[in-house]
Design an enzyme around this catalytic site. Structure first.
Site, mmCIF file in Angstrom:
data_model
loop_
_atom_site.group_PDB
_atom_site.id
_atom_site.type_symbol
_atom_site.label_atom_id
_atom_site.label_comp_id
_atom_site.label_asym_id
_atom_site.label_seq_id
_atom_site.Cartn_x
_atom_site.Cartn_y
_atom_site.Cartn_z
ATOM 1 N N ASP A 118 0.817 -1.207 0.000
ATOM 2 C CA ASP A 118 0.000 0.000 0.000
ATOM 3 C C ASP A 118 0.853 1.261 0.000
ATOM 4 O O ASP A 118 2.087 1.200 0.028
ATOM 5 C CB ASP A 118 -0.933 -0.019 1.216
ATOM 6 C CG ASP A 118 -1.865 -1.219 1.185
ATOM 7 O OD1 ASP A 118 -2.602 -1.367 0.196
ATOM 8 O OD2 ASP A 118 -1.830 -2.020 2.137
ATOM 9 N N TYR A 235 7.627 -10.110 5.464
ATOM 10 C CA TYR A 235 7.577 -8.673 5.729
ATOM 11 C C TYR A 235 8.477 -8.327 6.905
ATOM 12 O O TYR A 235 8.639 -9.118 7.854
ATOM 13 C CB TYR A 235 6.141 -8.236 6.049
ATOM 14 C CG TYR A 235 5.260 -8.088 4.835
ATOM 15 C CD1 TYR A 235 5.163 -6.868 4.164
ATOM 16 C CD2 TYR A 235 4.519 -9.166 4.355
ATOM 17 C CE1 TYR A 235 4.352 -6.736 3.052
ATOM 18 C CE2 TYR A 235 3.702 -9.043 3.239
ATOM 19 C CZ TYR A 235 3.621 -7.813 2.591
ATOM 20 O OH TYR A 235 2.830 -7.683 1.479
#
Length: 511
Positions: A118, A235
């Site tokens: 994002d 991540y």
């Protein structure tokens, strides 16, 4: 064009020459020069339009990194956005180099990404798969003759007959399936490379801003999908340990491992109409990066919308001592069948609706790695057949090292700004991490606001803290999805029917 070629021309002759150039024709009499004694004028020929589909193509994977703070997210957006998207910039570079057909868009080159990030989120080893123009002979690219799945082609191209699945005959045993004289099921065999392939890494990095860097490319089979062939995503979230109990955070992170329903640790997007929120977390741990930073590592098969940032927000509350590590287990216990284990054998509270809380900041988040089956890639940094996988790709390392050096200098400057200000503004005392949440009410100046960590140097000021499980709850997934279907979803469907017209009725009885 040499000026001596026009020496001695009359005004009328010069005007006629200008008209000739505008018309794209010769002078009367079929001559482009007024007298036989003048030099012949070489008129530049118009550039021939680039015919992308006259060249062989191959499917490749690109590995690249990007600094998310300069972009409005990874995914390409058809509408204008305040900040460019990473995919938009990368596709423009591929189009400028005539490596893909710009008119066909992302769909036309079979574009697929490993994972979507994002706005503000960075990526270090992001992977996309794409069909690109090749410099090799068609005979050396057996894969390019296989129908490339979802790739769309212009109606008049030589591959247009292969666009529609309904037009393709079924394969019977080992019989070849021939379309336009080509066997669609031809094995993925490639002959030894006879010439240099395009240097995809150098070509793209010359066109891309320094905030997007392509590090390598690899040939892949036509069946490869950057998204669906991926086994795991890793991540990283960077944060300062100041005021945080890392041991408690690590205990809470360990409760994430396994397959759980993460509906209370993500952002619900009713437009996607998701009904299953089960995801598998393979590992979750915190490690010290340096004197100033720690990093939370989270690896899973796939992730939900804003899942990592919601998890970090909860870990910050636990690290500050405002919540117990058991909060994670409570939020994963969404139904009576959740089977979230507890040491004292007492069941957790069922939390079937997400409590209200603010997710962590996106700046410190990075998609660090994407995992694929062993042997999937043959990473290359040049286009030379004998370069090998470890060939240098120009000065990419030096470029990134210089960026790091400048970043360290900025950090040193900011640290000295803080030291200069501390001479007159000493750091305020902190009560975090708390040994017990009740200390919040017992502290002096209990009405003074406290700063709740949100990561990336951001925080939320709170006067009275309400435990997460005692906060207001959002609607259930079923209620939120149904409200969208009956509201915005229905309006979008009506607009689509108005724009495209109703679907044709093939059977009168269905009308």
């Amino acid at each position: 064009m040499a000026t001596s070629a026009y020496a001695g021309w009359t005004r009328e002759q010069l005007l006629e020459r200008v008209l000739e150039l505008e018309r794209g024709t010769s002078l009367p009499g079929g001559s482009s020069k007024p007298t036989a004694n003048k030099e012949e004028i070489q008129v530049p020929k118009p550039l021939k339009p680039f015919d992308f589909y006259s060249y062989p193509r191959r499917k490749i994977a690109l590995k690249f990194s990007y600094a998310g703070w300069d972009y409005g997210g990874l995914a390409y957006q058809p509408d204008d956005t305040p900040l460019p998207t990473v995919e938009g910039v990368l596709f423009d570079a591929l189009s400028t180099a005539h490596l893909v057909d710009s008119n066909a868009g992302l769909e036309g080159c079979g574009w697929e990404r490993c994972g979507r990030t994002d706005r503000g989120v960075s990526g270090a080893r992001q992977i996309v798969s794409v069909w690109v123009r090749s410099a090799l002979r068609k005979e050396e690219l057996a894969e390019a003759d296989i129908r490339p799945g979802p790739v769309a082609f212009p109606p008049n191209s030589r591959r247009a007959a292969m666009d529609d699945d309904d037009d393709l005959p079924e394969r019977v045993d080992d019989e070849p399936v021939i379309v336009n004289g080509q066997d669609l099921w031809k094995p993925d065999t490639v002959e030894p490379q006879s010439r240099n392939e395009h240097d995809y890494v150098s070509i793209l990095n010359r066109l891309l801003p320094e905030t997007i860097r392509v590090s390598a490319w690899s040939p892949v089979p036509s069946t490869f999908s950057a998204r669906f062939s991926c086994n795991f995503r890793h991540y990283k979230y960077f944060f300062t340990p100041k005021g945080l109990d890392i041991v408690r955070m690590q205990e809470a992170a360990g409760r994430l491992i396994g397959e759980h329903d993460f509906r209370n640790l993500c952002k619900l997007d009713p437009a996607k109409q998701i009904t299953s929120f089960k995801r598998k977390v393979m590992s979750a741990h915190i490690e010290r990066l340096n004197d100033n930073l720690h990093v939370f590592n989270l690896t899973g098969s796939a992730f939900l919308y804003h899942q990592v940032r919601h998890i970090m927000a909860i870990l910050f509350l636990i690290g500050m001592g405002m919540e117990s590590p058991s909060l994670v287990s409570n939020l994963l216990n969404v139904t009576s069948d959740s089977e979230v284990p507890r040491a004292d054998d007492l069941p957790y509270e069922i939390v079937d609706r997400k409590p209200e809380y603010q997710m962590a900041d996106g700046l410190p988040l990075m998609l660090w790695d994407c995992g694929y089956p062993e042997g999937t890639f043959d990473w290359r940094t040049t286009g030379k057949p004998d370069a090998g996988p470890l060939a240098t790709g120009g000065t990419l390392y030096d470029q990134l090292d210089n960026i790091l050096v400048r970043s360290n200098i900025y950090s040193a400057l900011n640290e000295h700004f803080l030291l200069a200000a501390a001479q007159h503004h000493p750091p305020p005392p902190s009560i975090f991490p708390l040994s017990d949440p009740s200390q919040l009410a017992q502290r002096k100046g209990a009405r003074d606001p406290i700063n709740v960590h949100l990561g990336g140097g951001t925080f939320k000021r709170v006067v009275k803290y309400t435990p997460v499980l005692k906060r207001n709850r959002l609607d259930t997934v079923e209620v939120a999805n149904e409200r969208w279907r009956l509201g915005k979803g229905a309006r979008k469907s009506e607009k689509k029917v108005t724009k495209e017209g109703p679907e044709p009725v093939t059977n009168p009885a269905d009308a």
